[in-house]
Design a protein around this motif. Structure first.
Motif, PDB file in Angstrom:
ATOM      1  N   GLU A 123       0.813  -1.225   0.000  1.00 15.80           N
ATOM      2  CA  GLU A 123       0.000   0.000   0.000  1.00 15.80           C
ATOM      3  C   GLU A 123       0.842   1.269   0.000  1.00 15.80           C
ATOM      4  O   GLU A 123       0.307   2.379  -0.079  1.00 15.80           O
ATOM      5  CB  GLU A 123      -0.946   0.009   1.202  1.00 15.80           C
ATOM      6  CG  GLU A 123      -0.316   0.250   2.551  1.00 15.80           C
ATOM      7  CD  GLU A 123       0.346  -0.978   3.157  1.00 15.80           C
ATOM      8  OE1 GLU A 123       0.730  -0.904   4.331  1.00 15.80           O
ATOM      9  OE2 GLU A 123       0.480  -2.005   2.445  1.00 15.80           O
ATOM     10  N   ALA A 124       2.168   1.124   0.053  1.00 12.73           N
ATOM     11  CA  ALA A 124       3.032   2.309   0.121  1.00 12.73           C
ATOM     12  C   ALA A 124       2.840   3.210  -1.099  1.00 12.73           C
ATOM     13  O   ALA A 124       2.565   4.409  -0.975  1.00 12.73           O
ATOM     14  CB  ALA A 124       4.489   1.882   0.250  1.00 12.73           C
ATOM     15  N   ARG A 125       2.987   2.637  -2.289  1.00 15.97           N
ATOM     16  CA  ARG A 125       2.845   3.439  -3.510  1.00 15.97           C
ATOM     17  C   ARG A 125       1.402   3.889  -3.697  1.00 15.97           C
ATOM     18  O   ARG A 125       1.138   5.016  -4.131  1.00 15.97           O
ATOM     19  CB  ARG A 125       3.343   2.620  -4.708  1.00 15.97           C
ATOM     20  CG  ARG A 125       3.736   3.430  -5.930  1.00 15.97           C
ATOM     21  CD  ARG A 125       4.603   2.556  -6.821  1.00 15.97           C
ATOM     22  NE  ARG A 125       4.938   3.177  -8.088  1.00 15.97           N
ATOM     23  CZ  ARG A 125       5.761   2.629  -8.984  1.00 15.97           C
ATOM     24  NH1 ARG A 125       6.342   1.470  -8.710  1.00 15.97           N
ATOM     25  NH2 ARG A 125       6.020   3.229 -10.134  1.00 15.97           N
ATOM     26  N   PRO A 154      -1.645  12.536  -2.481  1.00 17.30           N
ATOM     27  CA  PRO A 154      -0.437  12.944  -3.196  1.00 17.30           C
ATOM     28  C   PRO A 154       0.519  13.796  -2.365  1.00 17.30           C
ATOM     29  O   PRO A 154       1.700  13.917  -2.720  1.00 17.30           O
ATOM     30  CB  PRO A 154      -0.983  13.750  -4.390  1.00 17.30           C
ATOM     31  CG  PRO A 154      -2.380  13.239  -4.585  1.00 17.30           C
ATOM     32  CD  PRO A 154      -2.877  12.930  -3.203  1.00 17.30           C
ATOM     33  N   SER A 155       0.059  14.369  -1.252  1.00 14.90           N
ATOM     34  CA  SER A 155       0.953  15.173  -0.417  1.00 14.90           C
ATOM     35  C   SER A 155       2.013  14.317   0.270  1.00 14.90           C
ATOM     36  O   SER A 155       3.044  14.847   0.719  1.00 14.90           O
ATOM     37  CB  SER A 155       0.154  15.919   0.648  1.00 14.90           C
ATOM     38  OG  SER A 155      -0.264  15.048   1.688  1.00 14.90           O
ATOM     39  N   GLY A 156       1.776  13.025   0.388  1.00 15.26           N
ATOM     40  CA  GLY A 156       2.705  12.137   1.079  1.00 15.26           C
ATOM     41  C   GLY A 156       2.458  12.028   2.565  1.00 15.26           C
ATOM     42  O   GLY A 156       3.132  11.264   3.259  1.00 15.26           O
ATOM     43  N   ASP A 205       3.785   9.017   5.036  1.00 14.90           N
ATOM     44  CA  ASP A 205       4.616   9.272   6.218  1.00 14.90           C
ATOM     45  C   ASP A 205       4.002   8.644   7.470  1.00 14.90           C
ATOM     46  O   ASP A 205       4.722   8.096   8.327  1.00 14.90           O
ATOM     47  CB  ASP A 205       4.796  10.767   6.426  1.00 14.90           C
ATOM     48  CG  ASP A 205       5.696  11.404   5.368  1.00 14.90           C
ATOM     49  OD1 ASP A 205       6.436  10.658   4.697  1.00 14.90           O
ATOM     50  OD2 ASP A 205       5.641  12.643   5.209  1.00 14.90           O
ATOM     51  N   THR A 206       2.669   8.693   7.580  1.00 15.91           N
ATOM     52  CA  THR A 206       1.983   8.089   8.725  1.00 15.91           C
ATOM     53  C   THR A 206       2.151   6.574   8.721  1.00 15.91           C
ATOM     54  O   THR A 206       2.404   5.961   9.770  1.00 15.91           O
ATOM     55  CB  THR A 206       0.490   8.457   8.694  1.00 15.91           C
ATOM     56  OG1 THR A 206       0.351   9.880   8.814  1.00 15.91           O
ATOM     57  CG2 THR A 206      -0.263   7.779   9.825  1.00 15.91           C
ATOM     58  N   LEU A 232       4.173   4.239  11.534  1.00 13.39           N
ATOM     59  CA  LEU A 232       3.566   3.106  12.236  1.00 13.39           C
ATOM     60  C   LEU A 232       4.430   1.860  12.090  1.00 13.39           C
ATOM     61  O   LEU A 232       4.681   1.138  13.070  1.00 13.39           O
ATOM     62  CB  LEU A 232       2.164   2.843  11.695  1.00 13.39           C
ATOM     63  CG  LEU A 232       1.450   1.611  12.246  1.00 13.39           C
ATOM     64  CD1 LEU A 232       1.295   1.679  13.763  1.00 13.39           C
ATOM     65  CD2 LEU A 232       0.081   1.441  11.577  1.00 13.39           C
ATOM     66  N   ASN A 233       4.903   1.593  10.878  1.00 16.04           N
ATOM     67  CA  ASN A 233       5.764   0.427  10.682  1.00 16.04           C
ATOM     68  C   ASN A 233       7.052   0.549  11.490  1.00 16.04           C
ATOM     69  O   ASN A 233       7.528  -0.436  12.078  1.00 16.04           O
ATOM     70  CB  ASN A 233       6.081   0.257   9.199  1.00 16.04           C
ATOM     71  CG  ASN A 233       4.879  -0.228   8.402  1.00 16.04           C
ATOM     72  OD1 ASN A 233       3.955  -0.819   8.945  1.00 16.04           O
ATOM     73  ND2 ASN A 233       4.889   0.034   7.107  1.00 16.04           N
TER      74      ASN A 233
END
Length: 345
Positions: free
Chosen positions: A171-173, A180-182, A186-187, A191-192
Motif C-alpha cells: 500500500e506504500a505506492r 499525493p501530499s505524502g 509518512d503516517t 507506524l511500521n
C-alpha cells in the motif's frame, strides 16, 4: 550462489484448492504446501516459502473468523477496473485471529533449506479503522493494539526460525494516489517503524520490507505513481532488507539510481527480476542483464534478486498458472547464477 535470491510470497494454488465452494481440507492444503516447497527446492532455490497456499490473501490472514468486521472498508482500485475491498473494523479491542507462524511451521515440516515468511505490514491493517472512529475505541488505542499484534506476528516467526520475515507494504505506492501530499505515506511509515523499533539490530537484520504497485489478476493499483515519490521515503524504514519491484518498471535505470542514493548503509536490496503480471516467461539471460544493470548502480555485496511481487496474492486469482510461476522462478534462479558468474562474486 554468491548473490542471494528469494521468493516474494504467493504461488498460484493448485486446482484442488480452487475448485468448488467448500473450504479446502487441511490435507489438501498440506499437499499444496509440500508440493510448493519441494518444487522450489528442486529448482535450486536456496530459500523457500509455503507460497501462501493456505492464506485467503496476503493482507487478510489475521482477520479470519474475527467478529466486529463489516465489508464496507477501503476500496483498492486496479488499473483494469476490478477492485478489492478491505473489511472495516466496527469494534475493539483488535486482535489477530491467526498468525503467520502457523504457515511458517507448515512449510518447515517439508523444507530442507531455510524458509522465509511474509507477514502483512501493520500499516495495511491500520486502514481497517473507519474515518469516523469507533465509539469507546479511539484510534490511538486501536493503533497500540495493532502494534502489539504486529510485533507478536513478526516475533513468533523469528523465534520459530524464519530465515527472514518480510513485511508486505504494497500500500506504500498506493498511498501516494490516495494522498499525493505524502502525508498518509509518512503516517504509514511511522507506524511500521514503531513496530520495527521494538526489535534489536540483530533481529531487524532478519526483517525485510517488500513493496510493489500491486499484482492482482494481471493488473496493478499504483504503477502510474512515480517511483521517485516513494523510494526516498521508503528507505526511512528501519529494516535490514528491501524487496523492490523493478522488472515491471518503465524506467528501471532511473529507479535504481534513486535506490543507490538512498539505500541505508546497513541494508541489502533485492531487485525484482521477474514480472508476475507479464505472461511471457523471462529467459535466464534477461534476468542476468537486469541484475547487471542494477550492479552498475549498487555494489554486488548489497544486491539480491526476487520476483517483483507474489504471483497470486488473493486466493481467487487464477490469472497466472502455477506452471508459469515456477518457470519464472527457474529463470530467476538461473539468471541470478549467470549474473553472479559475470560479476565474479
Amino acid at each position: 550462489m554468491a548473490l542471494p535470491t528469494e521468493p516474494i510470497g504467493s504461488i498460484p494454488r493448485p486446482a484442488e484448492l480452487l475448485s468448488g465452494s467448500s473450504p479446502a481440507t487441511s490435507a489438501a492444503i498440506d499437499r499444496a504446501v509440500r508440493d510448493t516447497v519441494q518444487r522450489l527446492e528442486e529448482l535450486g532455490s536456496p530459500v523457500v516459502s509455503d507460497g501462501e497456499q493456505a492464506k485467503p490473501s496476503f493482507a487478510t490472514y489475521p482477520l479470519a473468523g474475527l467478529p466486529g468486521l463489516a465489508d464496507d472498508g477501503v476500496v483498492i482500485p486496479f488499473a483494469d477496473g476490478h477492485q478489492r475491498r478491505l473489511p472495516q473494523l466496527t469494534g475493539g479491542p483488535f486482535r489477530y485471529g491467526g498468525h503467520a507462524v502457523e504457515y511458517l511451521r507448515a512449510a518447515q515440516r517439508h523444507a530442507s533449506v531455510p524458509v522465509k515468511q511474509a507477514v502483512v505490514a501493520p500499516s495495511m491493517l491500520s486502514l481497517l479503522y473507519p474515518a469516523g472512529g469507533i465509539d469507546g475505541y479511539p484510534a490511538r488505542q486501536f493503533l497500540d493494539d495493532l502494534a502489539d499484534e504486529a510485533e507478536a506476528d513478526i516475533r513468533s516467526c523469528l523465534d520459530a526460525g524464519a530465515h527472514v520475515v518480510q513485511l508486505d507494504f504494497t500500500e506504500a505506492r498506493l498511498s501516494l494516489k490516495l494522498d499525493p501530499s505524502g502525508g498518509l505515506l509518512d503516517t504509514l511509515i511511522a507506524l511500521n517503524n514503531q513496530v520495527l523499533d521494538r526489535f534489536s539490530p540483530d533481529e531487524r537484520a532478519r526483517i525485510g520490507v517488500h513493496t510493489c504497485p500491486g499484482a492482482d489478476m494481471d493488473s496493478t493499483h499504483s504503477l502510474d505513481i512515480d517511483y521517485a515519490a516513494l523510494l526516498p521515503r521508503l528507505f526511512h524504514l528501519r529494516a535490514g532488507a528491501f524487496y523492490l519491484q523493478m522488472a515491471g518498471e518503465s524506467d528501471p535505470d532511473r529507479a535504481l539510481s534513486i535506490v543507490a542514493d538512498h539505500l541505508p548503509s546497513d541494508a541489502r536490496v533485492f531487485i525484482g527480476v521477474t514480472d508476475p503480471i507479464d505472461p511471457a516467461v523471462e529467459t535466464p539471460e534477461q534476468v542476468r542483464d537486469r541484475v547487471l544493470a542494477a550492479a552498475r548502480h549498487l555494489p554486488a555485496d548489497r544486491l539480491g534478486t526476487c520476483d517483483d511481487c507474489g504471483f497470486a496474492p488473493f486466493a481467487d486469482d487464477v490469472s497466472t498458472s502455477r506452471e508459469t510461476a515456477f518457470a519464472k522462478v527457474a529463470a530467476r534462479l538461473q539468471g541470478t547464477a549467470l549474473a553472479a558468474e559475470a560479476l565474479g562474486v
